[in-house]
Every structure is written in C-alpha cells, then in structure tokens.
Design a protein around this motif. Structure first.
Motif, PDB file in Angstrom:
ATOM      1  N   THR A 164      -5.494   8.920   0.887  1.00 23.36           N
ATOM      2  CA  THR A 164      -5.034   8.162   0.009  1.00 23.36           C
ATOM      3  C   THR A 164      -4.636   6.488   0.488  1.00 23.36           C
ATOM      4  O   THR A 164      -5.080   5.667  -0.216  1.00 23.36           O
ATOM      5  CB  THR A 164      -3.914   8.448  -0.664  1.00 23.36           C
ATOM      6  N   TYR A 165      -4.144   6.620   1.615  1.00 28.62           N
ATOM      7  CA  TYR A 165      -3.765   5.380   2.436  1.00 28.62           C
ATOM      8  C   TYR A 165      -4.795   4.477   2.601  1.00 28.62           C
ATOM      9  O   TYR A 165      -5.026   3.084   2.284  1.00 28.62           O
ATOM     10  CB  TYR A 165      -3.010   5.761   3.755  1.00 28.62           C
ATOM     11  N   GLU A 166      -5.787   5.169   3.302  1.00 28.88           N
ATOM     12  CA  GLU A 166      -7.269   4.416   3.501  1.00 28.88           C
ATOM     13  C   GLU A 166      -7.850   3.836   2.263  1.00 28.88           C
ATOM     14  O   GLU A 166      -8.398   2.735   2.374  1.00 28.88           O
ATOM     15  CB  GLU A 166      -8.336   5.208   4.134  1.00 28.88           C
ATOM     16  N   SER A 167      -7.620   4.786   1.183  1.00 29.01           N
ATOM     17  CA  SER A 167      -8.373   4.202  -0.073  1.00 29.01           C
ATOM     18  C   SER A 167      -7.661   3.132  -0.673  1.00 29.01           C
ATOM     19  O   SER A 167      -8.503   1.918  -1.083  1.00 29.01           O
ATOM     20  CB  SER A 167      -8.507   5.297  -1.007  1.00 29.01           C
ATOM     21  N   HIS A 168      -6.275   3.172  -0.552  1.00 26.24           N
ATOM     22  CA  HIS A 168      -5.652   1.950  -1.464  1.00 26.24           C
ATOM     23  C   HIS A 168      -5.728   0.617  -0.373  1.00 26.24           C
ATOM     24  O   HIS A 168      -5.780  -0.659  -0.976  1.00 26.24           O
ATOM     25  CB  HIS A 168      -4.273   2.480  -1.419  1.00 26.24           C
ATOM     26  N   LEU A 169      -5.641   0.823   0.927  1.00 24.37           N
ATOM     27  CA  LEU A 169      -5.951  -0.214   1.725  1.00 24.37           C
ATOM     28  C   LEU A 169      -7.244  -1.083   1.578  1.00 24.37           C
ATOM     29  O   LEU A 169      -7.224  -2.142   1.501  1.00 24.37           O
ATOM     30  CB  LEU A 169      -5.832   0.273   3.324  1.00 24.37           C
ATOM     31  N   LYS A 170      -8.254  -0.109   1.700  1.00 22.10           N
ATOM     32  CA  LYS A 170      -9.599  -0.719   1.214  1.00 22.10           C
ATOM     33  C   LYS A 170      -9.664  -1.426  -0.104  1.00 22.10           C
ATOM     34  O   LYS A 170     -10.484  -2.578  -0.168  1.00 22.10           O
ATOM     35  CB  LYS A 170     -10.898   0.433   1.026  1.00 22.10           C
ATOM     36  N   CYS A 171      -9.160  -0.955  -1.125  1.00 23.22           N
ATOM     37  CA  CYS A 171      -9.118  -1.683  -2.570  1.00 23.22           C
ATOM     38  C   CYS A 171      -8.331  -2.847  -2.279  1.00 23.22           C
ATOM     39  O   CYS A 171      -8.655  -3.867  -2.981  1.00 23.22           O
ATOM     40  CB  CYS A 171      -8.156  -0.467  -3.525  1.00 23.22           C
ATOM     41  N   VAL A 185       0.849  -1.097  -0.009  1.00 24.15           N
ATOM     42  CA  VAL A 185      -0.105  -0.143  -0.144  1.00 24.15           C
ATOM     43  C   VAL A 185       0.830   1.253  -0.016  1.00 24.15           C
ATOM     44  O   VAL A 185       0.669   2.201  -0.848  1.00 24.15           O
ATOM     45  CB  VAL A 185      -0.850  -0.033   1.336  1.00 24.15           C
ATOM     46  N   LEU A 186       1.963   1.168   0.692  1.00 20.25           N
ATOM     47  CA  LEU A 186       2.771   2.335   0.683  1.00 20.25           C
ATOM     48  C   LEU A 186       3.503   2.555  -0.549  1.00 20.25           C
ATOM     49  O   LEU A 186       3.685   3.677  -0.979  1.00 20.25           O
ATOM     50  CB  LEU A 186       4.029   2.134   1.852  1.00 20.25           C
ATOM     51  N   VAL A 187       3.795   1.551  -1.358  1.00 20.12           N
ATOM     52  CA  VAL A 187       4.411   1.724  -2.773  1.00 20.12           C
ATOM     53  C   VAL A 187       3.345   2.255  -3.663  1.00 20.12           C
ATOM     54  O   VAL A 187       3.673   3.445  -4.335  1.00 20.12           O
ATOM     55  CB  VAL A 187       4.901   0.462  -3.237  1.00 20.12           C
ATOM     56  N   LEU A 188       2.226   1.812  -3.355  1.00 19.62           N
ATOM     57  CA  LEU A 188       1.144   2.475  -4.339  1.00 19.62           C
ATOM     58  C   LEU A 188       0.841   3.808  -4.106  1.00 19.62           C
ATOM     59  O   LEU A 188       0.497   4.802  -5.013  1.00 19.62           O
ATOM     60  CB  LEU A 188      -0.318   1.484  -4.190  1.00 19.62           C
ATOM     61  N   MET A 189       0.900   4.229  -2.856  1.00 22.52           N
ATOM     62  CA  MET A 189       0.794   5.518  -2.523  1.00 22.52           C
ATOM     63  C   MET A 189       1.571   6.435  -2.850  1.00 22.52           C
ATOM     64  O   MET A 189       1.443   7.657  -3.531  1.00 22.52           O
ATOM     65  CB  MET A 189       0.647   5.708  -0.788  1.00 22.52           C
TER      66      MET A 189
END
Length: 313
Positions: A241-248, A210-214
């Motif tokens: 953005t972190y919460e969004s990618h984590l949810k994804c 997730v960190l990489v995607l962010m």
C-alpha cells in the motif's frame, strides 16, 4: 531536547547529513553510566543525566526523520536514519556518547511506535467522520461494506468533495480528515514534533503525507467485512500500500509540476498545523543594517567631541 526553533542548519535531501568544518565534536568518547538494572526492556531513565539528555535528543530526531524520510523503512533505511540522528544528537548536545546496543534499541523501538500511535489516534475518528456503525444487522453490515468499498474506490477518501462520478470529485489531498490527522499527530501543541522539528516538517513531507493516506486506508480496511476487525498497521501488512500511494503521489506531482500543486498542498498542511499548535509562524529574521547616514553622523559626532560629552552627562 535540542530546541529546533533556533536551528538554521540546511537539511540535505539525502538521509545522511553532510558534515562540515563547523561540526567539530569532542573526540573523547563519553561512556554510558547505567544507574538502574532490571530484566525488562532498556529505558532512558535507567541512565545518568548526560545520557538521558543525549538520548531524548536522538530519539526526537529519529522519530521526526522516520516520519519525514522513511515511514516504512527497511533495515538499510532504518540504520541510515539512526546514524544521522545519532550524529545530530552529538552535535546538538556536544557529547560524544558511546553507542551501545541497548541505547540503539531504545531509539529504534521508539520509532517503531509511530504506526501504532497514528492508528490509535485515528480509528475512532474514521468511524465518526465516515459514518460507520457497529451492528450485527445484515442491512448495516452491508451498508458498512458498501461505504468502505466506495471510500477506497479511486482514493475517494482523499478528496474534499467525494462523488461516485470521478469527474465530479474535487479537492484531491484536501480532505479535512487529512489536516485533522496532521494536527493530531504532529501539531497537537507548540511542543509537538511538527513545531520542534520544523526543519523536517516545513513544508509537510511527501512521505509523511503518504503515511497519513496509508493509515486512513488501514482504518477503512477494518470495515471491509461490514464489521470492524482490527488490522495491524505494520510494515509487513502495508508495504504494498505504501508503494502504491507513493507512486500515486509522484504521478500527481509530475502531472501538476507546472502549477506546483503538491508543494502548495504540503505548505498549507504545515502552516495550518502550526496555527493549530498555537505556535507562532516562522518568519525570516530581519536584516540589521547600519545606513551610510548613520555612519556619517557618528563620524561627525566623534570629530566634534559630542560622544565624550554624552558620556560625561
């Protein structure tokens, strides 16, 4: 620093490491000895050798845990990771070092540098790989804007094969850029965190992914106006953005759980990263056994006195 290549401790799924009867520490608290005084920020090298060794172990563990377990930590998570890292350093070094505010600041400040390090390593790579160009021409500015918008649309940047048509996209989370970032940040060489702290990175942690995607998205965001504008990669700016990618990622894992797709992707990220680091892949230790035939032969040799004869030769 503690060598995790010989570590066989089973990691808890929670932040706090569970204690066991084997975790026997020296109850005597070792006082910190500061050798250098100055007005600047506290530094590890300001202290005695025992403190330095302890701190390097704690810092390494904290840095690894932060990336793997809470890359965008709130105060509670940060404190929990600090507690676990300090406890691990005590066990690894055998030193029950007194915990002072100055030492705590040294550990946590190192952890807060993760985002800046990742952003620094990546932003030039994003420009080259995706084809952004610094220019004041209106046509190029418009092209950069369109490119940035297209990359962010539906997380196009995370696909191995991008396409405007969603049905034609292939390889979600398999974009070569993701592996490049993992290699640069955690597997640059055999002494890097992904190798040394393999208990945290095998397989590659979901939250580190997730960190990489962010950070990829942050670097793309810098081109949204058509001209690169620095955007700080901070918890305050990218919490949403972190919460969004984590949810994804959770949704993707749930939808594909019957096929173990996400675990396979993370295993591949780790294994490819370790190969890039030039470190040997970990393997299960061979079980050493003595067969019944060997035992029977040894007994027979003993009864016949052959053992004594061998020793006299």
């Amino acid at each position: 620093m503690y060598d995790y290549s010989n570590d066989h401790v089973v990691r808890s799924t929670k932040w706090r490491r569970k204690s066991s009867k084997e975790d026997v520490l020296d109850p005597v608290v070792v006082k910190v000895q500061k050798l250098v005084e100055h007005e600047g920020r506290p530094r590890t090298r300001d202290y005695d050798e025992v403190t330095q060794e302890f701190m390097m172990t704690a810092i390494g563990e904290y840095h690894a845990r932060l990336c793997a377990e809470a890359p965008m930590p709130d105060h509670l998570a940060e404190t929990s990771i600090l507690d676990a890292s300090w406890a691990w350093a005590r066990k690894a070094t055998g030193v029950n070092l007194a915990r002072t505010p100055q030492l705590v600041k040294i550990v946590t400040s190192r952890g807060s540098q993760v985002h800046g390090q990742l952003k620094t390593k990546l932003h030039l790579l994003i420009e080259v790989i995706f084809g952004f160009h610094s220019s004041q021409s209106k046509s190029m500015i418009k092209k950069n804007q369109s490119l940035a918008e297209g990359l962010k649309e539906g997380m196009n940047f995370a696909f191995k094969h991008m396409a405007a048509d969603e049905g034609k996209r292939r390889g979600f989370l398999k974009a070569p850029l993701i592996q490049k970032i993992v290699n640069m940040m955690w597997f640059a060489n055999k002494h890097d965190d992904g190798v040394v702290f393999h208990k945290h990175y095998k397989p590659f942690p979901y939250l580190a992914l997730v960190l990489v995607l962010m950070v990829i998205e942050c670097c793309i965001d810098e081109w949204m106006t058509g001209m690169r504008t620095d955007i700080p990669f901070t918890i305050q700016e990218y919490r949403g953005t972190y919460e969004s990618h984590l949810k994804c990622l959770h949704a993707f894992e749930d939808a594909m759980k019957d096929y173990d797709v996400l675990p396979a992707i993370c295993t591949r990220l780790y294994e490819a990263g370790r190969i890039h680091s030039s470190a040997a892949l970990l393997s299960a230790p061979m079980e050493v056994t003595v067969s019944a035939q060997v035992i029977a032969t040894a007994i027979k040799e003993h009864e016949e006195g052959s053992t004594m004869e061998d020793e006299s030769d």
